[in-house]
Each structure stands twice: as structure tokens, then as C-alpha cells.
Design a protein around this motif. Structure first.
Motif, PDB file in Angstrom:
ATOM      1  N   LEU A 108      44.406  37.834  22.524  1.00  0.00           N
ATOM      2  CA  LEU A 108      44.848  39.607  21.743  1.00  0.00           C
ATOM      3  C   LEU A 108      44.326  40.247  21.340  1.00  0.00           C
ATOM      4  O   LEU A 108      44.923  41.442  21.548  1.00  0.00           O
ATOM      5  CB  LEU A 108      45.257  37.813  20.506  1.00  0.00           C
ATOM      6  CG  LEU A 108      46.535  37.895  19.623  1.00  0.00           C
ATOM      7  CD1 LEU A 108      47.849  38.294  20.904  1.00  0.00           C
ATOM      8  CD2 LEU A 108      45.921  37.207  18.142  1.00  0.00           C
ATOM      9  N   LYS A 109      42.989  39.961  20.559  1.00  0.00           N
ATOM     10  CA  LYS A 109      42.428  41.350  20.523  1.00  0.00           C
ATOM     11  C   LYS A 109      42.492  42.714  21.358  1.00  0.00           C
ATOM     12  O   LYS A 109      42.609  43.642  20.868  1.00  0.00           O
ATOM     13  CB  LYS A 109      41.731  40.480  19.143  1.00  0.00           C
ATOM     14  CG  LYS A 109      39.898  41.713  18.530  1.00  0.00           C
ATOM     15  CD  LYS A 109      39.401  41.450  18.641  1.00  0.00           C
ATOM     16  CE  LYS A 109      37.764  41.412  19.330  1.00  0.00           C
ATOM     17  NZ  LYS A 109      36.466  40.117  18.833  1.00  0.00           N
ATOM     18  N   VAL A 110      41.813  42.229  22.179  1.00  0.00           N
ATOM     19  CA  VAL A 110      41.645  43.374  23.206  1.00  0.00           C
ATOM     20  C   VAL A 110      43.088  43.913  23.769  1.00  0.00           C
ATOM     21  O   VAL A 110      42.378  45.072  24.907  1.00  0.00           O
ATOM     22  CB  VAL A 110      40.492  43.098  24.202  1.00  0.00           C
ATOM     23  CG1 VAL A 110      39.113  42.833  23.253  1.00  0.00           C
ATOM     24  CG2 VAL A 110      41.065  42.013  25.641  1.00  0.00           C
ATOM     25  N   VAL A 111      44.057  42.624  24.039  1.00  0.00           N
ATOM     26  CA  VAL A 111      44.930  43.551  25.226  1.00  0.00           C
ATOM     27  C   VAL A 111      46.519  43.361  24.135  1.00  0.00           C
ATOM     28  O   VAL A 111      46.856  44.485  24.374  1.00  0.00           O
ATOM     29  CB  VAL A 111      45.717  42.116  25.604  1.00  0.00           C
ATOM     30  CG1 VAL A 111      46.921  42.796  26.463  1.00  0.00           C
ATOM     31  CG2 VAL A 111      44.137  42.004  26.788  1.00  0.00           C
ATOM     32  N   GLY A 151      35.041  45.343  25.149  1.00  0.00           N
ATOM     33  CA  GLY A 151      36.195  44.313  24.398  1.00  0.00           C
ATOM     34  C   GLY A 151      36.819  45.712  23.844  1.00  0.00           C
ATOM     35  O   GLY A 151      37.941  45.785  24.288  1.00  0.00           O
ATOM     36  N   TYR A 152      35.750  46.615  23.433  1.00  0.00           N
ATOM     37  CA  TYR A 152      36.172  47.940  22.339  1.00  0.00           C
ATOM     38  C   TYR A 152      36.816  48.535  23.870  1.00  0.00           C
ATOM     39  O   TYR A 152      37.717  49.233  23.243  1.00  0.00           O
ATOM     40  CB  TYR A 152      35.190  48.655  21.901  1.00  0.00           C
ATOM     41  CG  TYR A 152      34.796  47.776  20.701  1.00  0.00           C
ATOM     42  CD1 TYR A 152      35.374  47.098  19.550  1.00  0.00           C
ATOM     43  CD2 TYR A 152      33.743  46.660  20.480  1.00  0.00           C
ATOM     44  CE1 TYR A 152      35.340  46.903  18.198  1.00  0.00           C
ATOM     45  CE2 TYR A 152      33.367  45.971  19.520  1.00  0.00           C
ATOM     46  CZ  TYR A 152      33.892  45.811  18.825  1.00  0.00           C
ATOM     47  OH  TYR A 152      33.345  45.375  17.296  1.00  0.00           O
ATOM     48  N   LEU A 153      35.799  48.971  24.851  1.00  0.00           N
ATOM     49  CA  LEU A 153      35.937  49.978  25.579  1.00  0.00           C
ATOM     50  C   LEU A 153      38.146  49.128  26.365  1.00  0.00           C
ATOM     51  O   LEU A 153      38.539  50.079  26.750  1.00  0.00           O
ATOM     52  CB  LEU A 153      34.938  49.386  27.069  1.00  0.00           C
ATOM     53  CG  LEU A 153      33.367  50.146  26.575  1.00  0.00           C
ATOM     54  CD1 LEU A 153      33.291  49.712  27.846  1.00  0.00           C
ATOM     55  CD2 LEU A 153      34.181  51.836  26.774  1.00  0.00           C
ATOM     56  N   PHE A 173      45.018  50.587  24.564  1.00  0.00           N
ATOM     57  CA  PHE A 173      45.320  51.576  23.415  1.00  0.00           C
ATOM     58  C   PHE A 173      46.071  52.899  24.598  1.00  0.00           C
ATOM     59  O   PHE A 173      47.680  53.109  24.232  1.00  0.00           O
ATOM     60  CB  PHE A 173      44.401  51.951  22.251  1.00  0.00           C
ATOM     61  CG  PHE A 173      45.296  52.909  21.731  1.00  0.00           C
ATOM     62  CD1 PHE A 173      45.632  52.423  20.267  1.00  0.00           C
ATOM     63  CD2 PHE A 173      44.686  54.081  21.782  1.00  0.00           C
ATOM     64  CE1 PHE A 173      46.424  53.561  19.550  1.00  0.00           C
ATOM     65  CE2 PHE A 173      45.626  55.434  21.001  1.00  0.00           C
ATOM     66  CZ  PHE A 173      46.457  54.019  19.677  1.00  0.00           C
ATOM     67  N   GLY A 174      45.726  53.308  25.759  1.00  0.00           N
ATOM     68  CA  GLY A 174      46.293  54.315  25.968  1.00  0.00           C
ATOM     69  C   GLY A 174      47.354  53.891  26.771  1.00  0.00           C
ATOM     70  O   GLY A 174      48.470  54.701  27.098  1.00  0.00           O
ATOM     71  N   MET A 175      47.164  52.259  27.188  1.00  0.00           N
ATOM     72  CA  MET A 175      48.480  52.602  28.047  1.00  0.00           C
ATOM     73  C   MET A 175      49.870  52.382  27.176  1.00  0.00           C
ATOM     74  O   MET A 175      50.917  52.424  27.692  1.00  0.00           O
ATOM     75  CB  MET A 175      48.570  50.762  28.806  1.00  0.00           C
ATOM     76  CG  MET A 175      49.463  49.905  28.789  1.00  0.00           C
ATOM     77  SD  MET A 175      48.850  48.253  30.016  1.00  0.00           S
ATOM     78  CE  MET A 175      50.689  47.805  30.003  1.00  0.00           C
ATOM     79  N   GLY A 176      49.320  51.949  26.358  1.00  0.00           N
ATOM     80  CA  GLY A 176      50.226  51.500  25.034  1.00  0.00           C
ATOM     81  C   GLY A 176      51.171  53.053  24.590  1.00  0.00           C
ATOM     82  O   GLY A 176      52.283  53.615  24.435  1.00  0.00           O
ATOM     83  N   LEU A 177      50.592  53.905  24.777  1.00  0.00           N
ATOM     84  CA  LEU A 177      50.690  55.201  24.105  1.00  0.00           C
ATOM     85  C   LEU A 177      51.772  55.853  25.256  1.00  0.00           C
ATOM     86  O   LEU A 177      52.435  56.977  24.541  1.00  0.00           O
ATOM     87  CB  LEU A 177      49.698  56.227  24.124  1.00  0.00           C
ATOM     88  CG  LEU A 177      48.433  56.128  22.700  1.00  0.00           C
ATOM     89  CD1 LEU A 177      47.165  57.103  23.252  1.00  0.00           C
ATOM     90  CD2 LEU A 177      49.872  56.537  21.573  1.00  0.00           C
ATOM     91  N   PRO A 204      47.654  36.989  26.397  1.00  0.00           N
ATOM     92  CA  PRO A 204      47.224  35.986  25.648  1.00  0.00           C
ATOM     93  C   PRO A 204      47.085  34.532  25.588  1.00  0.00           C
ATOM     94  O   PRO A 204      46.354  33.818  25.549  1.00  0.00           O
ATOM     95  CB  PRO A 204      47.538  36.715  24.260  1.00  0.00           C
ATOM     96  CG  PRO A 204      47.568  38.019  24.762  1.00  0.00           C
ATOM     97  CD  PRO A 204      48.125  38.140  25.784  1.00  0.00           C
ATOM     98  N   PHE A 205      48.643  33.905  26.295  1.00  0.00           N
ATOM     99  CA  PHE A 205      49.180  33.369  26.445  1.00  0.00           C
ATOM    100  C   PHE A 205      48.985  32.453  27.995  1.00  0.00           C
ATOM    101  O   PHE A 205      48.627  31.341  27.588  1.00  0.00           O
ATOM    102  CB  PHE A 205      50.886  33.012  25.664  1.00  0.00           C
ATOM    103  CG  PHE A 205      51.062  33.623  24.767  1.00  0.00           C
ATOM    104  CD1 PHE A 205      50.701  33.108  23.605  1.00  0.00           C
ATOM    105  CD2 PHE A 205      51.495  34.692  25.105  1.00  0.00           C
ATOM    106  CE1 PHE A 205      50.727  33.671  22.105  1.00  0.00           C
ATOM    107  CE2 PHE A 205      51.956  35.795  23.746  1.00  0.00           C
ATOM    108  CZ  PHE A 205      51.248  35.391  22.434  1.00  0.00           C
ATOM    109  N   MET A 206      48.929  33.337  28.897  1.00  0.00           N
ATOM    110  CA  MET A 206      48.806  32.551  29.509  1.00  0.00           C
ATOM    111  C   MET A 206      47.586  31.708  30.310  1.00  0.00           C
ATOM    112  O   MET A 206      47.414  30.941  30.814  1.00  0.00           O
ATOM    113  CB  MET A 206      49.345  33.332  30.868  1.00  0.00           C
ATOM    114  CG  MET A 206      51.146  33.399  31.148  1.00  0.00           C
ATOM    115  SD  MET A 206      52.191  32.149  31.025  1.00  0.00           S
ATOM    116  CE  MET A 206      51.792  30.926  32.384  1.00  0.00           C
TER     117      MET A 206
END
Length: 337
Positions: free
Chosen positions: A167-170, A41-43, A49-53, A140-142
Motif C-alpha cells: 500500500l505504501k510503495v504502490v 521502498g523509497y526507490l 509516483f512517476g507512473m502516476g504522473l 496490495p490486496f492480491m
């Protein structure tokens, strides 16, 4: 920095081969990755997170400027791939955790590898990225909704756990990445060249963990059917994604042109199998084989995507089809429409 960029390009070019070699290595030496079972999950959070950056407000503004194509592409993804999974489970008489694993990978959002394949095939990368963003934000919803509707006949679906894990990992890592981009602005550019390397290494570690955990059952009679199912799932996704975009061209020719058709083909057919494996390891921990279809998919869709993007590029060059072609026409008619 030049060496980092060169290594990132090399890693991307040979990623498919590296995935295969790494999977084989972990099958032979499972102890190499078993330590990471608790960290998948952390990986994946690191990847997202990199995608968000890499995202800015302009990327989200593009969704608002081109809502029709992006929404239709996302809807096509979340309709086509889950339904193909259900049909294949029925055709191959899959049951229990393996069927759940096939449906789970079918319910995942678009895979980040599709961006690379779209670029290599001269598709519309911006559209590809936008559909990927929207499908990821919807995940997270679908995923819990689709799994409850399509897979509850096989096992009890922990919908709440699926939602909270996704939700937590995405969403949270992506949101944090976007916020960091907004706060630090141009400073983010200094770490951008490292992001593809970090993301691909994290995905490799996830694949290694799933292979290691399921080493004894990976190619057993119980799971052998997952291989042809995954191949057909992916190829059917390409075919129906392309067919959908061709149909939409007749309805909206200014939007669903040749480059957009390529992007939607890859966005529909390629899944975020790393997310599928992570959710399977978390929500269905009592049945590790649930993660096997995602593992097979992760290896296979990189192979098929590389082949398809290469074929598409060579096909266009051979027939003189311009990247800005309206509908894949040859020669001088290419840019009309």
C-alpha cells in the motif's frame, strides 16, 4: 530537452545490457550498493509516483470502456503466474525462503517493461498499459492473499506487513502522481521526458542492492536452482499468456486480435520484479535470499522480452503480417476478422 529525450531513448535501448553489467559490478563490488538497503521502498515509490504522473483520468476511463479485456488480462496474470510458480517449486523441490521468493515474484503485478516490449512488437500498448494499471492497483490486496494461500506451507507469511508495504510503495505513490497530474496538468509535460530515466535508474539501484546483499549466496548451491526456475517461469508465462489470448480470440474475435494477443503475452509473462525484491527485503528481511528470484527475474525478463519483441516484429515483416491483423494471418487476409 532534446538531449534528455535522446539519453532516455539510449537508456531504454540498452537497458538490458546495462542491467547485466550493473548486476555483475555489484556482485564484484557489493559495497557500491549496500548503502541503499534501507531505501529500496523509497526507490520503488519514486518509480510508481512517476507512473502516476503519466496517468490521466482518460487512462482510468479506458478501463471502464474496455472492462472485459482489461479485467480478463489482469485475472489471467494473477492466475497464471502464481500457479506456474507453485508448480515449478514442486517440480524442482524448492523449499523455504527460495520457494517463497519464487512464489512472491509470481504474485506481483505486471512489469512496466512490458509496455516497451509491447510497443516494440507492435502490440496494443494502450491495452498493455491498462492491464498494468489495474494489476498494480490490485497488488496490495492480491499479493498478501495469494501469498497466504500459496506460500504459507513454506514459512509464516506476514500478510499484514505485505499489505501495508505494498500500500505504501504502490497505491499511495501512484495516487499522488495522478493527483499531481490533475492539479498541474500540462506543466507535468515538462518533467515527463525525465521520468523514464529516473524510473530506470531507481530500478537499477534496487537490483544493485539485492545483488550486493546476497553476493555471497547469489550463485551458491542453495540458490542455483532459482536461475532455471526463473527462466521457465517467465517463458511459461509468455506461452500460457499467448495461449489464453488465442483461446479468447475464438470467444471474442473483435477484442482479442493479434495486437491484443501480443500485449497480453507480455503482460502475463513480465513481472514487477522490483516490487518483488522490495517486498522480500522488507517482509522477509531475516532471509535475504527471498529476494534472489526477483533479482534474477528482473535481469532475465528484460533479455527475453527484448528477444521476443524483436522476433515478433521481424516475423511479421517477413511474412507480411499487418499490425492490425485479426489473428496473425499472412498477406491480404491480415485485416479481416
Amino acid at each position: 530537452m532534446g538531449k534528455v529525450t535522446t539519453f532516455a531513448s539510449w537508456l531504454t535501448k540498452w537497458f538490458t545490457a546495462i542491467v547485466i553489467v550493473w548486476a555483475v559490478f555489484n556482485y564484484v563490488v557489493p559495497q557500491a550498493s549496500l548503502w541503499g538497503k534501507s531505501y529500496t521502498g523509497y526507490l520503488l515509490s519514486i518509480v510508481l509516483f512517476g507512473m502516476g504522473l503519466t496517468l490521466s483520468l482518460d487512462d482510468f476511463a479506458r478501463i471502464l470502456k474496455q472492462p472485459l479485456m482489461i479485467i480478463l488480462g489482469t485475472v489471467a496474470h494473477y492466475v497464471i503466474m502464481p500457479l506456474i510458480a507453485v508448480v515449478l517449486c514442486w517440480i524442482f523441490h524448492l523449499d523455504g525462503p527460495l520457494a517463497v521468493g519464487v512464489i512472491l515474484v509470481g504474485c506481483c503485478p505486471s512489469g512496466t517493461s512490458s509496455n516497451v516490449m509491447s510497443f516494440l512488437s507492435r502490440g496494443d500498448v494502450a491495452l498493455d498499459v491498462s492491464i498494468g494499471i489495474l494489476s498494480t492497483l490490485c497488488a496490495p490486496f492480491m499479493i498478501p492473499l495469494l501469498m497466504q494461500f500459496l506460500a504459507s506451507q513454506y514459512v509464516e507469511i506476514p500478510a499484514q506487513q505485505l499489505f501495508l508495504t505494498a500500500l505504501k510503495v504502490v497505491l499511495i505513490p501512484v495516487a499522488l502522481g495522478v493527483i499531481c497530474h490533475m492539479i498541474f496538468g500540462e506543466s507535468i509535460a515538462k518533467v515527463t521526458p525525465f521520468l523514464p530515466i529516473v524510473s530506470q535508474l531507481a530500478i537499477l539501484l534496487i537490483i544493485g542492492v539485492v545483488v550486493a546483499v546476497n553476493q555471497g549466496k547469489l550463485f551458491s548451491p542453495e540458490t542455483a536452482l532459482a536461475i532455471p526456475v526463473v527462466i521457465l517461469h517467465n517463458l511459461s508465462g509468455y506461452g500460457l499468456g499467448y495461449g489464453f489470448s488465442k483461446l479468447m480470440y475464438k470467444v471474442y474475435p473483435k477484442g482479442f486480435r493479434y495486437a491484443q494477443q501480443k500485449a497480453i503475452t507480455f503482460e502475463v509473462g513480465m513481472q514487477d520484479s522490483a516490487l518483488g525484491a522490495t517486498l522480500a527485503m522488507s517482509a522477509f528481511a531475516a532471509s535475504p535470499i527471498t529476494a534472489i528470484p526477483s533479482t534474477f527475474f528482473s535481469v532475465w525478463h528484460n533479455i527475453s522480452g527484448s528477444i521476443l519483441s524483436s522476433w515478433w516484429r521481424n516475423h511479421d515483416d517477413r511474412h507480411g503480417i499487418d499490425a492490425e491483423s485479426a489473428n496473425g494471418e499472412h498477406g491480404e487476409m491480415a485485416k479481416q476478422g
